[in-house]
Design a protein around this motif. Structure first.
Motif, short mmCIF file in Angstrom:
data_model
loop_
_atom_site.label_atom_id
_atom_site.label_comp_id
_atom_site.label_asym_id
_atom_site.label_seq_id
_atom_site.Cartn_x
_atom_site.Cartn_y
_atom_site.Cartn_z
N GLY A 26 0.83 -1.20 0.00
CA GLY A 26 0.00 0.00 0.00
C GLY A 26 0.86 1.25 0.00
N GLY A 27 0.47 2.22 -0.83
CA GLY A 27 1.21 3.47 -0.91
C GLY A 27 2.20 3.51 -2.06
N GLU A 28 2.45 2.37 -2.69
CA GLU A 28 3.41 2.35 -3.81
C GLU A 28 2.74 2.86 -5.08
OE1 GLU A 28 6.35 -0.87 -6.04
OE2 GLU A 28 6.04 -0.89 -3.88
N GLU A 54 -9.09 -0.54 -9.95
CA GLU A 54 -9.57 0.68 -9.30
C GLU A 54 -11.04 0.53 -8.89
OE1 GLU A 54 -9.27 5.43 -10.11
OE2 GLU A 54 -10.20 4.25 -11.71
N ALA A 55 -11.84 -0.07 -9.77
CA ALA A 55 -13.26 -0.27 -9.47
C ALA A 55 -13.44 -1.17 -8.24
CB ALA A 55 -13.97 -0.88 -10.67
N GLU A 56 -12.51 -2.09 -8.02
CA GLU A 56 -12.58 -3.00 -6.87
C GLU A 56 -11.97 -2.39 -5.61
OE1 GLU A 56 -10.77 -6.68 -7.97
OE2 GLU A 56 -12.31 -7.18 -9.46
N GLY A 57 -11.39 -1.19 -5.74
CA GLY A 57 -10.86 -0.51 -4.57
C GLY A 57 -9.41 -0.79 -4.23
N TRP A 58 -8.69 -1.49 -5.14
CA TRP A 58 -7.29 -1.83 -4.85
C TRP A 58 -6.32 -0.76 -5.33
CZ3 TRP A 58 -7.26 -5.50 -1.49
CH2 TRP A 58 -8.21 -6.54 -1.54
N MET A 59 -6.76 0.07 -6.27
CA MET A 59 -5.90 1.10 -6.85
C MET A 59 -6.64 2.43 -6.91
SD MET A 59 -4.06 -0.43 -10.23
CE MET A 59 -2.58 -1.42 -10.13
N ARG A 60 -5.83 3.49 -7.01
CA ARG A 60 -6.37 4.82 -7.30
C ARG A 60 -5.54 5.38 -8.45
NH1 ARG A 60 -5.96 7.09 -2.32
NH2 ARG A 60 -7.81 5.93 -1.71
N ILE A 69 -1.25 2.10 -5.19
CA ILE A 69 -1.81 0.94 -4.49
C ILE A 69 -2.45 1.46 -3.20
CG2 ILE A 69 -1.37 -1.33 -3.53
CD1 ILE A 69 -0.74 -1.04 -6.53
N VAL A 70 -3.75 1.26 -3.07
CA VAL A 70 -4.47 1.82 -1.92
C VAL A 70 -4.05 1.09 -0.65
CG1 VAL A 70 -6.75 2.17 -0.89
CG2 VAL A 70 -6.43 2.48 -3.36
N PRO A 71 -3.59 1.82 0.34
CA PRO A 71 -3.18 1.18 1.60
C PRO A 71 -4.38 0.60 2.35
CG PRO A 71 -2.32 3.43 1.42
CD PRO A 71 -3.37 3.27 0.36
N VAL A 72 -4.11 -0.30 3.28
CA VAL A 72 -5.16 -0.78 4.17
C VAL A 72 -5.66 0.43 4.96
CG1 VAL A 72 -5.70 -2.26 6.14
CG2 VAL A 72 -4.15 -3.08 4.34
N ALA A 73 -6.96 0.67 4.91
CA ALA A 73 -7.52 1.87 5.52
C ALA A 73 -7.47 1.81 7.05
CB ALA A 73 -8.98 2.04 5.07
#
Length: 218
Positions: A26-28, A54-60, A69-73
């Protein structure tokens, strides 16, 4: 399936696997060109795969910058652990009164533990993370509630990613996780649902670096 969609599917599966295994943390920030060059494809299937992730929430996605890469919230680990605990404990309570189901589940858990030990001995952390998720999934499926099985399957990917992240932070956890799983299998076999509830709560919170709760808070 067209060649374009087939290539996009391959890219999607590969990049998602890297996210779930924490190879892409996450964050990369990664780029279409980087992945396209690495996988020997054009940017078009990579773009299609990124849009799906992105639609699945794994990327922005950020135009001209790349894909984050979306970090664990914040709070996600707490929510996932709480949901898993409720579903798993319900399944254990169900099989506790069915000796045939309980015996079959205990046998499946023992077989999974053998595979866990082999993965740990060979240093296969990615494989171990998958086996960890499978261990808990076996318990949920044994409960026989298809709605809860479907719900739990949606948690599996988040669980895998969280476990991979925890193991990347502290690989020495492998042995303690196996010890915990062995104790959980024993509790299933002895039909001790209350003991399982307490033990799985401590196990999951410890693995994911969450503070342990007092008995009253559980």
């Amino acid at each position: 399936m067209s060649k374009l969609h087939s290539a996009a599917e391959v890219v999607y599966r590969e990049v998602k696997e890297r996210i779930l295994s924490a190879a892409l943390p996450g964050g990369e920030l990664i780029s279409e060109g980087e992945i396209a060059a690495e996988m020997g494809t054009s940017r078009t299937p990579v773009r299609e795969a990124f849009l799906r992730l992105e639609a699945e929430g794994w990327m922005r996605l950020y135009p001209k910058r790349g894909a984050l890469i979306v970090p664990v919230a914040d709070g996600e680990a707490e929510h996932v652990v709480a949901a898993r605990r409720l579903v798993e404990t319900d399944a254990v309570r169900t099989v506790a009164g069915n000796e045939t189901a309980r015996t079959g589940l205990a046998s499946a858990l023992r077989a999974n533990l053998v595979a866990q030990r082999e993965a740990a001995a060979s240093g296969d952390v990615d494989g171990f993370s998958g086996l960890d998720a499978d261990f808990h999934g076996l318990i949920v499926r044994a409960g026989g509630n298809p709605l809860l099985v479907t719900f739990y399957a949606r948690l599996r990917e988040r669980q895998r990613r969280m476990t991979a992240r925890s193991l990347a932070r502290d690989p020495l956890q492998l042995a303690s996780i196996i010890d915990d799983h062995t104790a959980l299998a024993d509790l299933v076999e002895s039909a001790d649902a209350d003991g399982y509830d307490a033990a799985v709560t401590v196990h999951m919170r410890r693995v994911h670096g969450l503070p342990l709760l007092s008995a009253g808070a559980r």
